[in-house]
Design an enzyme around this catalytic site. Structure first.
Site, PDB file in Angstrom:
ATOM      1  N   HIS A 222      83.937 -27.392 -40.918  1.00 20.40           N
ATOM      2  CA  HIS A 222      83.348 -27.294 -39.652  1.00 20.40           C
ATOM      3  C   HIS A 222      83.176 -28.680 -38.739  1.00 20.40           C
ATOM      4  CE1 HIS A 222      80.519 -24.268 -41.875  1.00 20.40           C
ATOM      5  NE2 HIS A 222      81.721 -23.587 -41.463  1.00 20.40           N
TER       6      HIS A 222
HETATM    7  C1  LIG Z   1      89.117 -22.448 -43.892  1.00 23.19           C
HETATM    8  C2  LIG Z   1      88.133 -22.249 -42.706  1.00 23.19           C
HETATM    9  C3  LIG Z   1      86.985 -21.525 -43.303  1.00 23.19           C
HETATM   10  C4  LIG Z   1      86.039 -21.325 -42.298  1.00 23.19           C
HETATM   11  N1  LIG Z   1      85.053 -20.769 -42.389  1.00 23.19           N
HETATM   12  C5  LIG Z   1      83.987 -20.443 -41.465  1.00 23.19           C
HETATM   13  C6  LIG Z   1      83.161 -19.412 -41.504  1.00 23.19           C
HETATM   14  O1  LIG Z   1      83.128 -18.372 -42.402  1.00 23.19           O
HETATM   15  N2  LIG Z   1      82.343 -19.076 -40.211  1.00 23.19           N
HETATM   16  C7  LIG Z   1      82.290 -19.921 -39.443  1.00 23.19           C
HETATM   17  O2  LIG Z   1      81.455 -19.679 -38.295  1.00 23.19           O
HETATM   18  N3  LIG Z   1      83.309 -20.850 -39.125  1.00 23.19           N
HETATM   19  C8  LIG Z   1      84.137 -21.173 -40.271  1.00 23.19           C
HETATM   20  N4  LIG Z   1      85.078 -22.032 -40.053  1.00 23.19           N
HETATM   21  C9  LIG Z   1      85.058 -22.960 -38.699  1.00 23.19           C
HETATM   22  C10 LIG Z   1      85.405 -22.021 -37.419  1.00 23.19           C
HETATM   23  O3  LIG Z   1      86.572 -21.178 -37.925  1.00 23.19           O
HETATM   24  C11 LIG Z   1      85.850 -23.118 -36.596  1.00 23.19           C
HETATM   25  O4  LIG Z   1      84.945 -24.106 -36.124  1.00 23.19           O
HETATM   26  C12 LIG Z   1      86.407 -22.520 -35.246  1.00 23.19           C
HETATM   27  O5  LIG Z   1      87.314 -21.639 -35.538  1.00 23.19           O
HETATM   28  C13 LIG Z   1      86.947 -23.773 -34.097  1.00 23.19           C
HETATM   29  O6  LIG Z   1      87.371 -23.192 -32.958  1.00 23.19           O
HETATM   30  P1  LIG Z   1      88.139 -24.162 -32.122  1.00 23.19           P
HETATM   31  O7  LIG Z   1      88.347 -22.985 -30.834  1.00 23.19           O
HETATM   32  O8  LIG Z   1      87.089 -25.151 -31.815  1.00 23.19           O
HETATM   33  O9  LIG Z   1      89.455 -24.412 -32.754  1.00 23.19           O
HETATM   34  P2  LIG Z   1      90.669 -23.439 -33.529  1.00 23.19           P
HETATM   35  O10 LIG Z   1      89.842 -22.250 -33.547  1.00 23.19           O
HETATM   36  O11 LIG Z   1      90.950 -24.319 -34.636  1.00 23.19           O
HETATM   37  O12 LIG Z   1      91.801 -23.403 -32.238  1.00 23.19           O
HETATM   38  C14 LIG Z   1      92.605 -24.287 -32.027  1.00 23.19           C
HETATM   39  C15 LIG Z   1      94.025 -23.856 -31.890  1.00 23.19           C
HETATM   40  O13 LIG Z   1      94.698 -24.655 -31.012  1.00 23.19           O
HETATM   41  C16 LIG Z   1      95.961 -24.525 -31.592  1.00 23.19           C
HETATM   42  N5  LIG Z   1      96.505 -26.073 -31.275  1.00 23.19           N
HETATM   43  C17 LIG Z   1      96.205 -27.227 -31.613  1.00 23.19           C
HETATM   44  N6  LIG Z   1      97.087 -28.135 -31.304  1.00 23.19           N
HETATM   45  C18 LIG Z   1      97.950 -27.587 -30.172  1.00 23.19           C
HETATM   46  C19 LIG Z   1      98.832 -28.157 -29.759  1.00 23.19           C
HETATM   47  N7  LIG Z   1      99.090 -29.268 -29.529  1.00 23.19           N
HETATM   48  N8  LIG Z   1      99.739 -27.138 -28.655  1.00 23.19           N
HETATM   49  C20 LIG Z   1      99.391 -25.667 -28.935  1.00 23.19           C
HETATM   50  N9  LIG Z   1      98.412 -25.158 -29.470  1.00 23.19           N
HETATM   51  C21 LIG Z   1      97.843 -26.169 -30.471  1.00 23.19           C
HETATM   52  C22 LIG Z   1      95.848 -24.330 -33.103  1.00 23.19           C
HETATM   53  O14 LIG Z   1      97.045 -24.033 -33.697  1.00 23.19           O
HETATM   54  C23 LIG Z   1      94.680 -23.309 -33.048  1.00 23.19           C
HETATM   55  O15 LIG Z   1      95.167 -21.850 -32.706  1.00 23.19           O
HETATM   56  C24 LIG Z   1      86.166 -22.347 -40.917  1.00 23.19           C
HETATM   57  C25 LIG Z   1      87.289 -22.924 -40.391  1.00 23.19           C
HETATM   58  C26 LIG Z   1      88.290 -23.166 -41.628  1.00 23.19           C
HETATM   59  C27 LIG Z   1      89.614 -23.983 -41.155  1.00 23.19           C
END
Ligand SMILES: Cc1cc2nc3c(=O)[nH]c(=O)nc-3n(C[C@H](O)[C@H](O)[C@H](O)COP(=O)(O)OP(=O)(O)OC[C@H]3O[C@@H](n4cnc5c(N)ncnc54)[C@H](O)[C@@H]3O)c2cc1C
Length: 533
Positions: free
Chosen positions: A470
């Site tokens: 997280h």
């Molecule tokens: C294994 C795991 C289990 C988890 N379990 C839970 C759970 O059960 N419940 C819960 O609420 N949360 C959970 N979380 C946390 C939650 O999923 C994250 O906090 C949330 O998805 C974050 O969202 P975000 O949009 O910030 O980033 P992300 O969803 O990580 O999205 C970022 C995106 O940007 C892309 N990206 C990165 N750099 C670049 C670039 N330079 N160019 C183009 N694309 C790029 C990545 O590939 C990715 O698709 C978990 C996370 C993980 C990894």
């Protein structure tokens, strides 16, 4: 070179929501860039998480730097690298957090982020299928959320044991109050994972004004003085540029959003200069304020046969589960990573819970290819502080988008975090040794019944704890000198550029972070459409 109105970098939990909402108006031409692929076969089935967590085809597979609080260990730091981002590989547990989390953000001076103001976005994003008060819950949003009913003696017994130590059952911890124990609400419906790829992108793929480009690594933001005008990205080795007439929204997650800013010359001047990067804009907070949950997992042997998933997930039991899933889309293959959880106060008199506990109905053990189901039969119960104060940082180590950043969590550096973590382990013990658990013939494997003092428990935490993935806070929203974006998510000092993902959270929310990240995407889209950049 292509020109769009909006470019969204990263199609994760937040980015997919941003792209969906911005492209709802056919007059807006939107480019969504995602470094990963479209999907992975394991990303559709809930049990597939077990294989995605170590899979380079869908995961950035970062790891942290060794530090004293981890006893010199590097912790695995998985992040989703495919459409849906981490929502396509996560544990599918759905927790919004507490009203106080968002009120705290607003009290820091972030107007528009109080609970009353974010609640409409939480409601708008979900189609919640469980019982709950519609003052708090949404029924018509794109994200399908379900509330499993406890089945069998295992979950009912845990709920009873919790009651014996004073933790009541709470039918909806995303409703009026978070406190209590419940089955984990899930981004699972019909036995399928409900990622943002599935819920926000699949339904709008035929929009002619939304262009989704996969396997497109954004390497740099294009700046014209103090204005962001587009992005430079590469697809299969070919470097391309796209222009954004109105705004670039960076939604690359808590590690890659600050990485992209730094690669573009936005950050701490000395750090950038040392890597040969031209400083375009000084912003000392980029990559700082990294917060995450540091989570010890207590482990318990269960003597009674047929109770845990270790027993039910092998041989004939496994065959039965596979058949059950094939026929009804239910059972072990269709559950979240931790199907039951409790939100608990560490001491009397607190206004709201400060600890979270999550039960995994089996024992796992480490293997070179990631955690695997243990031959022993047992339960795992993790327990941790929900709003740790310790802050670390993440920074690039080279002027190269392909090089993983250096992640320093600095866990337990704030003394109350250590104290709360020990308290959480003690509460976990008290539930697992409550009279209701006696028929399961439990014995404590870890930390081990002989570790009784605070120091002994803390010593074990440092040797064994992990994160629950997280990370937040590395492009913090606020108006102080370490803030990276303002309350409209505009990067301080750079026009035409916003950040919208978990990185903007000033503090950790009380619980898992997928739901608040999607809410941030929803709210960001509204702000992009309604305010000047
Ligand atoms: C294994 C795991 C289990 C988890 N379990 C839970 C759970 O059960 N419940 C819960 O609420 N949360 C959970 N979380 C946390 C939650 O999923 C994250 O906090 C949330 O998805 C974050 O969202 P975000 O949009 O910030 O980033 P992300 O969803 O990580 O999205 C970022 C995106 O940007 C892309 N990206 C990165 N750099 C670049 C670039 N330079 N160019 C183009 N694309 C790029 C990545 O590939 C990715 O698709 C978990 C996370 C993980 C990894």
């Amino acid at each position: 070179m292509q020109t769009y109105d909006y470019i969204v970098v990263g199609a994760g939990s937040a980015g997919a929501a941003v792209a969906n909402r911005l492209s709802a108006d056919p007059r807006n031409k939107v480019l969504l860039l995602e470094a990963g692929r479209a999907s992975h076969p394991w990303s559709f089935i809930p049990i597939g998480m077990a294989w995605l967590i170590t899979n380079p085809a869908a995961n950035w597979l970062y790891s942290s730097e060794p530090e004293a609080s981890t006893n010199g260990r590097r912790l695995p730091v998985p992040r989703g690298k495919l459409l849906g981002g981490s929502s396509s590989i996560n544990g599918m547990v759905f927790v919004r957090g507490q009203a106080q989390d968002f009120d705290t953000w607003a009290q820091f001076g972030n107007r528009g982020w109080s609970y009353t103001e974010v609640l409409p976005f939480f409601k708008r994003m979900e189609s919640y299928a469980g019982e709950g008060d519609d003052t708090f819950r949404g029924r018509e949003g794109p994200l399908r959320v379900t509330n499993p009913k406890p089945r069998g003696s295992l979950f009912a017994t845990i709920i009873k044991a919790a009651a014996q130590v004073g933790i009541r059952h709470n039918p909806d911890y995303n409703g009026a109050s978070q406190e209590g124990i419940a089955m984990s609400q899930a981004t699972i419906a019909g036995g399928r994972r409900m990622s943002t790829a599935r819920c926000y992108l699949d339904p709008v793929r035929n929009r002619r004004n939304l262009h989704i480009e996969i396997e497109a690594l954004t390497e740099k933001l294009v700046l014209d003085g103090k204005r962001c005008t587009g992005v430079r990205y590469s697809v299969a080795g070919e470097v391309r540029e796209a222009l954004a007439g109105r705004a670039v929204v960076v939604s690359a997650g808590a590690f890659n959003s600050p990485q992209l800013l730094e690669l573009s010359g936005i950050g701490q001047p000395e750090r950038l200069r040392n890597l040969g990067i031209e400083v375009r804009h000084e912003l000392p907070g980029v990559g700082e304020n990294l917060r995450d949950h540091y989570v010890p997992r207590t482990r318990w042997l269960v003597g009674k046969k047929g109770i845990t998933f270790n027993d039910r997930g092998r041989g004939l039991g496994l065959a039965r589960q596979v058949l059950h899933y094939a026929l009804f889309r239910q059972g072990m293959l269709a559950m979240t990573g931790a199907p039951i959880r409790a939100f608990v106060c560490s001491r009397e008199g607190l206004e709201a819970p400060d600890l979270m506990l999550g039960w995994i109905p089996m024992l796992t053990e480490p293997s070179p290819r990631g955690p695997r189901i243990s031959p022993q039969s047992g339960l795992t119960l993790y327990a941790h502080a929900m709003r740790p104060e310790s802050k670390g940082h993440v920074h690039i180590t080279a002027a190269d988008a392909r090089r993983p950043p250096a992640i320093n969590f600095n866990f337990l550096s704030s003394p109350p975090d250590a104290e709360l973590t020990v308290r959480a382990v003690r509460i976990a013990r008290s539930i697992m040794t409550a009279p209701a658990m006696t028929p399961f013939q439990m014995s404590e494997l870890a930390p081990g019944a002989d570790r009784t003092t605070d120091d002994e428990i803390l010593d074990w935490v440092k040797k064994a704890a992990e994160t629950t993935y997280h990370p937040v806070g590395t492009c913090k929203m606020g108006s102080d000198p370490m803030a990276v974006v303002d309350a409209q998510l505009r990067v301080h000092g750079i026009a035409g550029l916003r950040v919208a993902d978990a990185s903007i959270m000033p503090t950790l929310t009380s619980g898992n972070t997928n739901a608040p990240s999607i809410m941030i995407g929803e709210k960001a889209a509204d702000m992009v459409l309604s305010t000047a950049t």
